[in-house]
Design an enzyme around this catalytic site. Structure first.
Site, mmCIF file in Angstrom:
data_model
loop_
_atom_site.group_PDB
_atom_site.id
_atom_site.type_symbol
_atom_site.label_atom_id
_atom_site.label_comp_id
_atom_site.label_asym_id
_atom_site.label_seq_id
_atom_site.Cartn_x
_atom_site.Cartn_y
_atom_site.Cartn_z
ATOM 1 N N ASP A 1 2.844 2.537 -1.242
ATOM 2 C CA ASP A 1 3.298 3.845 -0.743
ATOM 3 C C ASP A 1 2.264 4.461 0.182
ATOM 4 O OD1 ASP A 1 4.426 6.331 -0.328
ATOM 5 O OD2 ASP A 1 3.915 7.090 -2.308
ATOM 6 N N ASP B 1 5.730 8.174 5.629
ATOM 7 C CA ASP B 1 5.782 7.999 4.180
ATOM 8 C C ASP B 1 6.715 6.847 3.831
ATOM 9 O OD1 ASP B 1 5.768 8.295 1.438
ATOM 10 O OD2 ASP B 1 7.076 10.053 1.432
#
Length: 477
Positions: A303, A97
């Site tokens: 992201d 992430d």
């Protein structure tokens, strides 16, 4: 029988890591050391050490993380890797992430942590007491003082953490420090184990989607810019540069995730917004099918931990209108109160336009119909673009580009030079990482898909290896 013995011996030597030249029925070993043949005057030891010191000063630590999962909303909807923690080490599967900072894993006796996963992995929990080098991080340690905002953290108390995510889920617990094993790239398509002492979160409480079994993993590996992230900790100890890259394979799943400078393929970059908490970039405009939309310049977040793509309301509405203007007869329905879906039997890439985002320094990011449309039934498709309804603290609307836009591209995050870049790429192939600063020498790193590969733990592999050795020696008798 001689041929069989020679063949078995060759296989045995290959398994044991020796190089072998075969000439006729003879085995020839050609071994020569760079410093061999010198007089034993003692200077050879100094030469050897000087050689090693020169090489080590030039070498960069480059690390390969094997990926699994995929970005399909109807499937895994995340990418994960496997890391080994503790002494003795245990394997943990964690989501990669770039939108968060810390590494955390499920802790023993956790409340609300998942106990099973539909991703085909066995979930683990971490117990610092079961590791020889595991220890709690206390409030008076520098790591805690830099990375926790809690004013009631007192000397000798455990250093707590809490992370909340955009979907409303959260995790909380305390920081620990332990050895983590990384796969350091040591040659073309080769890695060796490297230990690093890393502070990370031990999650003792979770809520929301984190505990859902359909996407459950052992934790999250944050690759943000904060000093608490794993790449910042490695850089602070001189083990690595603050440069990493990923190539998320949207076709086959898995892909490439590495730490280190990428020398092939080359990528163009755009500047990161200074002092931003995430990987923020300036988005200058959007083209749909070659037509420029009338939208203002805005900020976008890159992201990898987000599956879809979220756009400001005006941008979203304008984009959706353009997507369906060629098909006014489409009957668009709302599915699961989130997705706009429709029936379509033609070829998606022929029937819908390409969407191109334009960023500062003339860097485009192209998203194809097969990227932003996903199939839920034989002829039913859903639109991956979402109305973000998210704002910054000053009220500005946010664009958030997740795996939907990032898949099938090599994305390079150059934190040291505050830039990010990408290029369209076959994420099932290989890239090259620079491992020597001065010469520019590079190693080849391949893609992986641990979600489709059969797993064999070290004990089973060692047993298998012994069986092979036993069989070969019996044949050689």
């Amino acid at each position: 029988m001689g041929d069989l013995r020679n063949g078995c011996l060759i296989l045995l030597l290959i398994l044991m890591g020796f190089g072998v030249d075969v000439k006729g029925e003879n085995l020839v070993f050609n071994v020569k050391h760079k410093y061999g043949g010198r007089n034993g005057n003692g200077s050879i030891l100094n030469d050897l050490k000087a050689h090693d010191n020169r090489r080590h000063s030039r070498m960069l630590t480059v690390i390969d993380f094997k990926l699994g999962g995929n970005g399909l909303p109807t499937d895994a909807a995340l990418y994960y890797t496997k890391i080994s923690i503790g002494t003795p080490s245990r394997d943990f599967h964690v989501q990669v992430d770039t939108g968060s900072d810390i590494l955390w894993v499920n802790c023993a006796s956790c409340e609300g942590c998942p106990t099973k996963s539909d991703l085909g992995i066995d979930l683990m929990t971490y117990d610092p007491k079961a590791s020889a080098n595991g220890k709690s991080v206390s409030c008076d340690e520098e790591f805690c003082m830099l990375n926790t905002p809690y004013s009631d953290c007192r000397t000798g108390m455990p250093c707590d953490f809490q992370v909340s995510y955009g979907d409303g889920s959260s995790t909380a617990g305390f920081f620990v420090k332990d050895d983590i094993q990384f796969e350091q790239v040591s040659g073309d398509l080769q890695t060796t184990s490297m230990n690093g002492s890393i502070a990370f979160g031990c999650s003792s409480r979770q809520s929301g989607e984190l505990g859902a079994s359909n996407q459950a993993v052992d934790g999250i590996l944050g690759f943000g810019q904060a000093s608490s992230s794993i790449i910042s900790q490695l850089a602070a100890t001189g083990k690595a540069k603050k440069i990493f890259a990923h190539c998320l394979d949207g076709k086959n799943g898995g892909g490439i995730f590495t730490i280190g400078p990428v020398v092939h393929p080359k990528v163009n970059t755009t500047p990161l917004v200074p002092d931003a908490p995430h990987y923020n970039v300036i988005m200058k405009g959007i083209e749909v099918g070659g037509q420029v939309l009338d939208i203002p310049t805005t900020m976008a977040i890159i992201d990898s931990g987000t599956t879809l793509a979220y756009l400001p309301h005006k941008v979203y509405s304008t984009l959706i209108d353009k997507l369906i203007e060629r098909h006014p007869q489409l009957n668009i329905r709302l599915v699961e109160q989130s997705f706009h879906c429709f029936d379509y039997t033609g070829k998606i890439d022929d029937g819908f336009p390409v969407v191109t985002f334009q960023f500062a320094d003339s860097l485009p990011l192209t998203v194809y119909p097969h990227d932003y449309l996903f199939q839920i039934e034989e002829s039913r498709w859903c639109i991956g673009w979402q109305d973000s309804k998210m704002q910054t603290k000053d009220g500005s609307e946010i664009t958030l580009l997740g795996d939907l836009a990032l898949s099938n591209k090599l994305v390079v995050y150059d934190i040291e030079n505050q830039a990010i870049g990408w290029t369209e790429y076959d994420c099932s192939s290989t890239i090259k990482l620079k491992y020597e600063e001065s010469s520019g020498s590079a190693y080849t790193v391949a893609s992986h898909n641990i979600s489709s590969a059969p797993m064999m733990d070290s004990t089973k592999f060692f047993t298998f290896f012994l069986i092979i050795i036993s069989i070969l020696f019996n044949l050689l008798k």
